[in-house]
Design an enzyme around this catalytic site. Sequence first.
Site, short mmCIF file in Angstrom:
data_model
loop_
_atom_site.label_atom_id
_atom_site.label_comp_id
_atom_site.label_asym_id
_atom_site.label_seq_id
_atom_site.Cartn_x
_atom_site.Cartn_y
_atom_site.Cartn_z
N HIS A 1 -4.64 6.15 -1.15
CA HIS A 1 -5.49 6.05 -0.12
C HIS A 1 -4.67 6.01 1.15
O HIS A 1 -5.01 6.28 2.15
CB HIS A 1 -6.28 4.66 0.21
CG HIS A 1 -7.35 4.49 1.12
ND1 HIS A 1 -8.02 6.10 0.63
CD2 HIS A 1 -8.06 4.23 0.80
CE1 HIS A 1 -9.41 5.61 1.15
NE2 HIS A 1 -9.45 4.66 1.69
N TYR B 1 -5.96 -0.96 9.35
CA TYR B 1 -6.91 -1.08 7.98
C TYR B 1 -7.22 0.65 8.45
O TYR B 1 -7.85 1.02 9.00
CB TYR B 1 -6.98 -2.50 7.45
CG TYR B 1 -6.26 -3.32 7.31
CD1 TYR B 1 -5.35 -2.72 5.88
CD2 TYR B 1 -5.47 -4.20 7.97
CE1 TYR B 1 -4.15 -3.91 5.70
CE2 TYR B 1 -4.96 -5.22 7.77
CZ TYR B 1 -3.43 -5.10 6.85
OH TYR B 1 -3.09 -5.69 6.11
N TYR C 1 0.79 -1.38 0.15
CA TYR C 1 -0.41 -0.05 0.03
C TYR C 1 1.14 1.04 0.15
O TYR C 1 0.29 2.07 -0.07
CB TYR C 1 -0.91 -0.07 1.29
CG TYR C 1 -2.17 -0.95 1.44
CD1 TYR C 1 -3.23 -1.49 0.60
CD2 TYR C 1 -2.23 -2.90 1.67
CE1 TYR C 1 -4.56 -1.79 0.12
CE2 TYR C 1 -3.00 -3.23 2.17
CZ TYR C 1 -3.73 -3.14 1.09
OH TYR C 1 -5.11 -4.15 1.28
N ASN D 1 -14.05 6.41 3.81
CA ASN D 1 -14.50 5.08 5.43
C ASN D 1 -13.53 5.49 6.95
O ASN D 1 -14.23 5.12 7.84
CB ASN D 1 -14.47 3.48 4.85
CG ASN D 1 -15.83 2.72 4.15
OD1 ASN D 1 -16.56 3.56 4.57
ND2 ASN D 1 -15.32 1.77 3.27
N ASN E 1 -10.77 1.26 7.43
CA ASN E 1 -11.67 1.29 7.51
C ASN E 1 -12.21 1.01 9.39
O ASN E 1 -13.26 1.17 9.56
CB ASN E 1 -12.36 0.39 7.05
CG ASN E 1 -12.81 0.73 4.59
OD1 ASN E 1 -11.82 1.21 4.82
ND2 ASN E 1 -12.69 -0.54 4.38
#
Length: 201
Positions: free
Chosen positions: A22, A68, A17, A116, A70
């Site tokens: 994000h 993470y 990531y 989120n 969310n």
Amino acid sequence: MSIKGIIAGLGNPGGQYEKTRHNIGFMVINKLITITSASKLSGKKFYCELWKTTTIIDNYLLAKPQTYMNLSGEAIHPLVEWYNITKDNLLVIHDELDLPIGKMKLQQGGGTAGHNGLKSIIHNLGTKDFYRLRIGIGRSPLPSENTVNWVLGHLSMKELTTLNNLFPTIFDALSFFIKDEKETAIRMINSFTLSETVNLS
């Protein structure tokens, strides 16, 4: 150790990531760690990576939730509770689809715009009245591209260069934010304009 506030950058843990849209919150924290020569603390019980600096941001913790995106609130909430941080001294840095790359917005409260990570933090804290630094990633120039694929996609070299040009203003604004000169910080961020706009198409 006297801690007044927390600056938390949102993202997803894991090498896959890194440098994705994000993970812009993580990228800003990483830059602050480097600039301030911050020392790492144990944040395992908070599901966070934590740093403390003795330079300009000396009474704020730098945090990267490791839950993470969310589930970000599950890391932020216990951290805020443990250090007794008020909503006025919590700053969350995150990516923003509704701003073009190269634009930023600093505000207290507001909606989530479908983010989120913010939804999780608001749910866990029971308030939306913390500060957010929204950093634009824009929307895909391809109408058919799924939003999830876009935010989890890697930043181009042009996008990375643009983001690097934001860091001096972010750092200067934070130096006012932590001194409770928040209106000055807001003006600096919200009036910032790059000399060249970025065309992603």
